[in-house]
Design an enzyme around this catalytic site. Structure first.
Site, PDB file in Angstrom:
ATOM      1  N   VAL A  76       3.084   0.927  -2.855  1.00 23.54           N
ATOM      2  CA  VAL A  76       3.847   2.035  -3.425  1.00 23.54           C
ATOM      3  C   VAL A  76       5.017   2.355  -2.498  1.00 23.54           C
ATOM      4  O   VAL A  76       4.836   2.562  -1.301  1.00 23.54           O
ATOM      5  CB  VAL A  76       2.949   3.293  -3.598  1.00 23.54           C
ATOM      6  CG1 VAL A  76       3.788   4.489  -4.035  1.00 23.54           C
ATOM      7  CG2 VAL A  76       1.839   3.024  -4.599  1.00 23.54           C
ATOM      8  N   ALA A 121       6.358   4.276   2.394  1.00 18.68           N
ATOM      9  CA  ALA A 121       5.616   3.370   1.498  1.00 18.68           C
ATOM     10  C   ALA A 121       4.168   3.321   1.970  1.00 18.68           C
ATOM     11  O   ALA A 121       3.841   3.813   3.057  1.00 18.68           O
ATOM     12  CB  ALA A 121       6.214   1.967   1.540  1.00 18.68           C
ATOM     13  N   LYS A 122       3.314   2.741   1.189  1.00 20.59           N
ATOM     14  CA  LYS A 122       1.935   2.487   1.614  1.00 20.59           C
ATOM     15  C   LYS A 122       1.362   1.381   0.751  1.00 20.59           C
ATOM     16  O   LYS A 122       1.769   1.213  -0.406  1.00 20.59           O
ATOM     17  CB  LYS A 122       1.083   3.746   1.432  1.00 20.59           C
ATOM     18  CG  LYS A 122      -0.160   3.750   2.289  1.00 20.59           C
ATOM     19  CD  LYS A 122       0.151   4.150   3.714  1.00 20.59           C
ATOM     20  CE  LYS A 122      -1.062   4.152   4.597  1.00 20.59           C
ATOM     21  NZ  LYS A 122      -0.736   4.719   5.912  1.00 20.59           N
ATOM     22  N   GLY A 123       0.432   0.637   1.324  1.00 22.65           N
ATOM     23  CA  GLY A 123      -0.240  -0.411   0.565  1.00 22.65           C
ATOM     24  C   GLY A 123      -1.736  -0.200   0.633  1.00 22.65           C
ATOM     25  O   GLY A 123      -2.234   0.463   1.547  1.00 22.65           O
ATOM     26  N   ASP A 162      -3.355  -0.171   8.864  1.00 24.67           N
ATOM     27  CA  ASP A 162      -3.932   1.158   8.633  1.00 24.67           C
ATOM     28  C   ASP A 162      -5.447   0.956   8.622  1.00 24.67           C
ATOM     29  O   ASP A 162      -5.940  -0.066   9.132  1.00 24.67           O
ATOM     30  CB  ASP A 162      -3.397   1.740   7.313  1.00 24.67           C
ATOM     31  CG  ASP A 162      -3.779   3.204   7.136  1.00 24.67           C
ATOM     32  OD1 ASP A 162      -3.221   4.054   7.845  1.00 24.67           O
ATOM     33  OD2 ASP A 162      -4.637   3.510   6.291  1.00 24.67           O
TER      34      ASP A 162
END
Ligand code: NAD
Length: 430
Positions: A76, A121-123, A162
């Site tokens: 995202v 952003a992040k995954g 993360d």
């Protein structure tokens, strides 16, 4: 609160308290409150309300038993007004789209607060890495990278580790991306040092957390040697926080991980806990302290409580049972909105995640800078630059909180949302 409002104005007007607030609604509410205080235009709020792009991918992986398993993965990209998208990749059974979306928003504000030239952003991949072999994780990471590779880029989107991912995961991502697009070390941060990673990246988030604890103790005019700390989570963030805070003189009275916790009111010897952890793979079972559950750790009589594992562990239900003076949000979103209200009513200070755990992305920025320049910084330089940035932002945030008479979290969002909103207008997005 609803997230289906059609304009920023409508969204600001619908700040009712629902029974359950999802992680992304929770971050949105902080943004709406800041936008209202800052009198941001409704079009800017509209842009911040949703993600720029959300990639959802089907990830088929051949497991070691030859069976095919299909995982679900996301990337995202929330807002890139201030620079390329930046954010970690989480491997966890609960890493669903809403959680990843919330974490992407948090990254936008974290980068802005820290004055890093990045968007957010992040995954995430919904999987349980603790139940997968190294070869399965390798294949899953490569499949994920192939599926999201088209939206990545050194000047477009740069992932990092993360929860459930680490330097090895980043090495696989870099390799998978390089096979398709050519050797590109700056495509991920948090890589092994041998592959262009930065010195100090592994301990950076914990160093940032410990620095915030020391600075807050200074504000309170307290000596760390008189401050009892309980830490939930003994992964990258929790264990480095424990080591570095203990070096600073704080008394670490309890630590825990997914298997359970340990408690010693006189202070744990962290080097001994580490020795036990390296054998047992958990802090649970350490013989030099009494066993406690994760719930008991959260409710322990201590000065600083540091949730450094999962999100949403302090809620409306257990916030009235917290016995700490200060909650230091080392994990992302560990306190729900309703939990925050209860803590505030009880005059328990919450130092927000967007500041407290920003040491990781800050050193990720240093790593990206080093990769672009093909020039390695010394560990001393990394640590000094990190400390000075954390202290500067900590002081700015606490000064704004005092000046505007708002909670530290609100002050953090005010500073960050103001910066992102300004960039949106300057770039001509609205
Ligand atoms: P990690 O995977 O290295 O460690 C997670 C820890 O949490 C482990 O000790 C695990 O046993 C524990 N845990 C998992 N489920 C638990 C449960 N149900 N109850 C209690 N403990 C549980 O992850 P990490 O990198 O240390 O990340 C921890 C938190 O910090 C996450 O919220 C992450 O988003 C945030 N964070 C990490 C970084 C980073 O640089 N690693 C940066 C910013 C924020």
């Amino acid at each position: 609160m609803t997230t289906t409002a059609t304009s920023g104005e409508a969204a600001v007007a619908t700040l009712a308290q629902p029974a359950h607030v999802s992680p992304s609604e929770s971050v949105l509410q902080s943004m709406y409150e800041s936008a209202a205080r800052l009198k941001l235009g409704p079009e800017v709020v509209d842009l911040l309300r949703t993600s720029w792009r959300e990639v959802r991918a089907q990830l088929p992986v051949r497991m070691d038993d030859r069976k095919l398993r299909i995982f679900e993965g996301y990337r995202v990209q929330h807002n890139g007004a201030r620079g390329p998208y930046k954010g970690g990749v989480r491997f966890h059974p609960l890493a669903d789209l809403d959680e990843v979306r919330a974490l992407a928003m948090l990254m936008t504000y974290k980068c802005a607060l820290m004055e890093l030239p990045f968007g957010g952003a992040k995954g995430g991949v919904m999987c349980d890495p603790s139940r997968m072999s190294e070869t399965e994780l390798n294949r899953l990471t490569r499949t994920y990278t192939q599926h999201i590779g088209m939206v990545l880029g050194v000047n477009r989107d740069i992932p990092a580790p993360d929860m459930g991912t680490n330097a090895q995961t980043m090495a696989w991502m870099m390799d998978a991306y390089g096979q398709r697009y050519g050797y590109t070390p700056g495509i991920v941060t948090g890589k092994p040092v041998e592959l262009g990673g930065s010195y100090g990246r592994e301990q950076a988030t914990g160093r940032g957390v410990a620095t915030c604890m020391r600075e807050y103790a200074k504000l309170e005019k307290q000596d760390p040697q008189d401050i009892r700390v309980a830490i939930q989570g003994y992964g990258n963030v929790g264990s480095w926080t424990a080591r570095l805070a203990s070096e600073m003189g704080f008394i670490i009275v309890a630590v825990s991980d997914v298997k359970g916790g340990i408690h010693d009111p006189a202070g744990l010897k962290i080097a001994e806990v580490d020795r036990w952890f390296s054998v047992a793979g958990s802090v649970a079972g350490f013989s030099g302290a009494e066993p406690i559950t994760n719930e008991q750790l959260l409710e322990l009589d201590c000065d600083y409580l540091v949730p450094a594992a999962l999100g949403e562990v302090i809620t409306e239900e257990n916030a009235s049972l917290i016995n700490a003076r200060v909650v230091i949000e080392a994990a992302n979103h560990p306190v729900t909105l309703a939990g925050d209200e209860v803590l505030t009513a009880r005059k328990i200070v919450v130092l927000p995640d967007v500041l407290v755990n920003a040491g990781g992305v800050t050193v990720s920025y240093f790593e990206w800078t080093q990769n672009i320049q093909q020039f390695r910084w010394s560990l001393e330089r990394v640590n000094a630059e990190l400390e000075s940035r954390m202290i500067g932002v900590f002081n700015e945030l606490m000064a704004r909180s005092a000046k505007d008479d708002v909670r530290p979290r609100q002050a953090a969002f005010d500073i960050a949302v103001e910066r992102v909103g300004r960039a949106i207008v300057l770039r001509g997005f609205v």
